[in-house]
Design an enzyme around this catalytic site. Structure first.
Site, PDB file in Angstrom:
ATOM      1  CG  HIS A  80      -1.986  -1.079   1.135  1.00 33.58           C
ATOM      2  ND1 HIS A  80      -2.925  -1.280   2.124  1.00 33.58           N
ATOM      3  CD2 HIS A  80      -2.232  -2.038   0.196  1.00 33.58           C
ATOM      4  CE1 HIS A  80      -3.700  -2.308   1.800  1.00 33.58           C
ATOM      5  NE2 HIS A  80      -3.292  -2.787   0.637  1.00 33.58           N
ATOM      6  CG  HIS A 238      -7.389  -3.272  -2.633  1.00 29.54           C
ATOM      7  ND1 HIS A 238      -7.026  -2.269  -1.772  1.00 29.54           N
ATOM      8  CD2 HIS A 238      -6.608  -4.338  -2.320  1.00 29.54           C
ATOM      9  CE1 HIS A 238      -6.077  -2.709  -0.962  1.00 29.54           C
ATOM     10  NE2 HIS A 238      -5.807  -3.966  -1.273  1.00 29.54           N
ATOM     11  CG  ASP A 242      -2.936  -4.940  -3.486  1.00 27.23           C
ATOM     12  OD1 ASP A 242      -2.656  -4.042  -2.678  1.00 27.23           O
ATOM     13  OD2 ASP A 242      -3.701  -5.888  -3.215  1.00 27.23           O
ATOM     14  CG  HIS A 265       0.173  -9.431  -3.053  1.00 29.83           C
ATOM     15  ND1 HIS A 265       0.393  -8.099  -3.352  1.00 29.83           N
ATOM     16  CD2 HIS A 265      -0.844  -9.445  -2.153  1.00 29.83           C
ATOM     17  CE1 HIS A 265      -0.442  -7.348  -2.657  1.00 29.83           C
ATOM     18  NE2 HIS A 265      -1.210  -8.136  -1.923  1.00 29.83           N
TER      19      HIS A 265
END
Length: 288
Positions: A80, A238, A242, A265
């Site tokens: 973030h 979101h 990321d 991720h």
């Protein structure tokens, strides 16, 4: 005119609860010298050890993106703050932390974006470092795929994601990175978790600092959160947040056309690692 490297003009800090440990944490941003990149410093440990925010230093991608060095410091869930720094084109910055995790705040990068705004941004003398690949680069596993196509001018992202049980599914968003629009279009997007995954995390002693103040929960065809959704497609926004943060682990501003299908991720960091290796290879070839 050649773009210049940037750092923050002054210091700024934020305090709050860390997501997984539940401990109170303070994060402070400090100006960084030219060509140092983003450096995380653990001020709670002897010697105040540092970790450079690079894909080569990633040690975990299962509960966020975490970085560390062998026998040294580890810093969890850096994505973030990295996203906000990338969006604001802050090339050099020291991120001081008094624990292993930053505050989760509201689960978005908006508090970090506002921190950077409050600190201010200044140009430095050295030219800015950016990178776009010479040919498409990608990372994929199963239904998750992230592709970066060359574009020397800007970073644009087309992202689609899908979660079983989500009432708004699939979700899609196109976005071109701009520091101004990032603060209104991407930074407010909060993190989310599937209820089944949440139960597993709780069972192993994680998310001690989690609450409906800091995340949205997908459960049985509904999205549960303390306040109403900030966007009808907040989940995919979101995911873009990321992705912007993880790509900055290549060590410089990234430009290109990203096509992301169910990103996460693991694939984001894999792609950043490929970019970092290509950058280092290019540097080595230039030096030779």
């Amino acid at each position: 005119m050649t773009a210049k490297q940037q750092t923050i003009a002054g210091s700024a800090f934020i305090s709050g609860i860390a997501l997984h440990t539940g401990a109170r944490a303070t994060l402070r941003l400090l100006p960084g010298a030219e060509n140092t990149g983003i450096v995380f410093r653990r001020v709670d440990l002897p010697g105040r050890p540092e970790v450079r925010a690079l894909a080569s230093n990633v040690v975990d991608v299962q509960r966020g993106t975490s970085i560390g060095v062998a026998g040294g410091a580890v810093v969890y869930t850096v994505e973030h703050i990295m996203s906000a720094l990338h969006a604001c084109r802050v090339d050099n910055c020291v991120v001081e932390m008094d624990g292993m995790e930053p505050p989760i705040c509201d689960g978005s990068s908006l508090p970090y974006y506002r921190m950077i705004e409050s600190a201010g941004i200044v140009e430095q003398a050295a030219p800015a470092l950016s990178f776009t690949p010479a040919a498409p680069v990608w990372a994929e596993q199963g239904s998750s795929k992230v592709v970066l196509l060359p574009d020397p001018e800007k970073l644009s992202i087309s992202c689609v994601t899908s979660f079983k049980g989500c009432p708004f599914d699939p979700q899609y968003q196109e976005y071109t990175l701009d520091s101004g629009s990032y603060g209104t279009e991407i930074a407010p997007g909060r993190t989310f978790v599937d209820y089944a995954d949440l139960k597993q995390l709780l069972a192993v002693g994680l998310v001690k600092g989690g609450s409906l103040d800091a995340a949205a929960i997908i459960h049985d065809g509904a999205i549960i959160c303390k306040e109403k959704l900030r966007f009808s497609n907040e989940i995919v926004r979101h995911k873009i947040l990321d992705l912007i943060g993880d790509l900055f682990l290549a060590g410089r501003r990234i430009t290109g056309r990203v096509i992301a299908v169910k990103p996460g991720h693991p694939r984001n960091v894999e792609l950043a690692g490929k970019l970092l290796r290509e950058i280092l290879s290019t540097q080595s070839g230039t030096e030779n």
